[in-house]
Design an enzyme around this catalytic site. Structure first.
Site, PDB file in Angstrom:
ATOM      1  CG  ASP A  91      -1.950   1.073   1.245  1.00 21.71           C
ATOM      2  OD1 ASP A  91      -1.732   2.095   0.575  1.00 21.71           O
ATOM      3  OD2 ASP A  91      -2.967   0.926   1.945  1.00 21.71           O
ATOM      4  CG  HIS A  92       3.036   3.982  -3.226  1.00 17.82           C
ATOM      5  ND1 HIS A  92       4.002   4.722  -2.567  1.00 17.82           N
ATOM      6  CD2 HIS A  92       3.596   3.602  -4.414  1.00 17.82           C
ATOM      7  CE1 HIS A  92       5.080   4.805  -3.321  1.00 17.82           C
ATOM      8  NE2 HIS A  92       4.864   4.125  -4.455  1.00 17.82           N
ATOM      9  NE  ARG A  93      -4.171   3.776   1.299  1.00 13.23           N
ATOM     10  CZ  ARG A  93      -5.353   3.271   1.654  1.00 13.23           C
ATOM     11  NH1 ARG A  93      -6.400   4.097   1.773  1.00 13.23           N
ATOM     12  NH2 ARG A  93      -5.505   1.976   1.879  1.00 13.23           N
ATOM     13  CB  CYS A 135       6.110   2.481   3.249  1.00 16.45           C
ATOM     14  SG  CYS A 135       5.834   1.012   2.233  1.00 16.45           S
TER      15      CYS A 135
END
Length: 427
Positions: free
Chosen positions: A396-398, A400
């Site tokens: 999940d790019h949110r 890291c």
């Protein structure tokens, strides 16, 4: 003579309905308290339901293959004792402490700080929605059996399969068309039942749960995937060595990978997280609930090892072996399918090299490993044949950025290529 109506109990995990898979009793049978009377299937697991009454079976209120809401009548028992007594409560508590699988949430246990008896004065919520004329047909006496009716799921299966409802033969003695009846009719029908040559299969049960969860993951999580090839020759040798050094425990490759993953997560805790969208916050977990993606006859399931980061390799091997067996036999309790914070997926068992896996919502990452096969690999400047596999990480790019995700994956890869250093003195 009194008649006790046993309602479908709350099976936990927020589940609101269950499908009747198999009745273990029939009208006229004598049952005892805590005897299993029916097997039901929820969206998460198959559950054997014990009865809190004893006496003679008067009526089964749902046919096999139909869905029943929590709190709806399940079975009527004539005469006999009721489990809702102080003595029965104590017995249930003893079984619960001993790990009895017969204690279900919602009836009979009487556990809790006050030891209260099961409430029976207030009518269940579903009853408030039943029209008076229908209620008169479902009183405690239950004078007549249900007419030939269908659950919405069964009706949809029949109509979408092009079947004439009036022509479907019923079995089981309940006078109700069940899913098994429809499946039998579909199997015996010709291609003309589907003019376009298409078989329509309703998305229900565990398949619906999987579809909903993965669709939500794709819709909500801005995921990215990184991958790397690794030399797993030393990993396979370490697994063989550990097999002989841990007495009485079969150390699987999955267990070793799980342990290496726990060590790597300690260095990159950002990935052991979830996003609370409503609050606009990242929730980082102190302990790891390790989910293991497992393909079963009922579909994809992700049983969870709670606090996997606290387990040594021996304990991790034992707990994974237990989960694997429960998943294989379809005996996973619903509680063992929740609480995950990070998932490990060994898709190599399907003979594939790589996968851009879908994150198990609401987790933040899933680590996968492909098949381990002989490939050319450069070792100390020389070409050699080594055992090579591909690792992939969807994250999940949110929670890291690529630096953390890449750092974690590279760390796992280094551990796979030199597991002895990573595992240290673990036994």
């Amino acid at each position: 003579m009194s008649m006790q109506v046993f309602l479908l109990p709350d099976l936990g995990e927020g589940l609101t309905e269950a499908e009747i898979v198999e009745w273990k009793v029939k009208p006229g049978d004598t049952v005892t308290i805590d005897q299993v009377v029916v097997e039901v299937e929820t969206a998460k697991a198959s559950v054997e339901v014990p009865c809190p009454f004893e006496g003679v079976v008067g009526e089964l209120h749902a046919a096999e293959g139909t869905s029943l809401a929590v709190g709806a009548p399940l079975i009527s028992i004539t005469g006999g004792a009721i489990a809702d007594t102080p003595a029965a409560h104590e017995r249930y508590r003893e079984e619960e402490r001993a790990g009895s699988g017969n204690v279900l949430i919602g009836y009979g246990t009487g556990h809790g700080p006050t030891g209260r008896r099961r409430r029976s004065a207030a009518p269940p919520q579903w009853l408030e929605k039943v029209p008076p004329e229908a209620l008169n047909r479902t009183t405690a006496q239950h004078i007549s059996h249900a007419p030939k009716v269908l659950s919405p799921i069964v009706r949809s299966m029949a109509l979408q399969g092009g079947l004439d409802l009036a022509s479907i033969d019923t079995a089981g003695g309940h006078g109700v068309i069940t899913r098994a009846d429809v499946e039998r009719a579909l199997a015996g029908s010709t291609v003309t039942s589907s003019p376009e040559g298409v078989t329509r299969i309703p998305i229900t049960g565990i398949r619906k749960t999987i579809a909903d969860k993965l669709s939500r993951s794709r819709a909500e999580i801005p995921e990215a995937t990184v991958w790397v090839d690794v030399d797993a020759t030393a990993l396979l040798q370490a697994r063989r060595d550990l097999d002989s050094s841990i007495d009485g425990v079969k150390v699987t490759l999955l267990a070793v990978l799980a342990k290496l993953t726990m060590i790597a997560l300690a260095k990159f805790p950002e990935l052991n997280s979830t996003v609370d969208t409503a609050a606009g916050e990242i929730l980082r977990y102190e302990n790891v609930g390790l989910g293991i993606a497992a393909q079963t006859d009922r579909g994809l399931m992700v049983p969870v090892v709670p606090q996997a980061d606290k387990a040594d390799l021996k304990e991790l091997s034992e707990r994974l072996a237990e989960l694997t067996e429960l998943a294989r036999t379809g005996s996973l309790p619903a509680a063992r399918l929740s609480g995950g914070t990070f998932t490990l997926n060994n898709y190599g068992v399907f003979g594939v090299d790589g996968s851009a896996a879908i994150i198990n919502h609401p987790e933040a990452a899933i680590l996968g490993i492909g098949r381990i096969i002989d490939r050319p690999w450069v070792v100390d400047g020389q070409l050699a044949v080594r055992k090579v596999a591909q690792l992939s990480l969807a994250f999940d790019h949110r929670v890291c950025d690529g630096g953390v995700a890449g750092g974690f994956l590279r760390t796992v890869a280094d551990f796979v290529e030199n597991p002895v250093v990573a595992l240290g003195s673990v036994r």
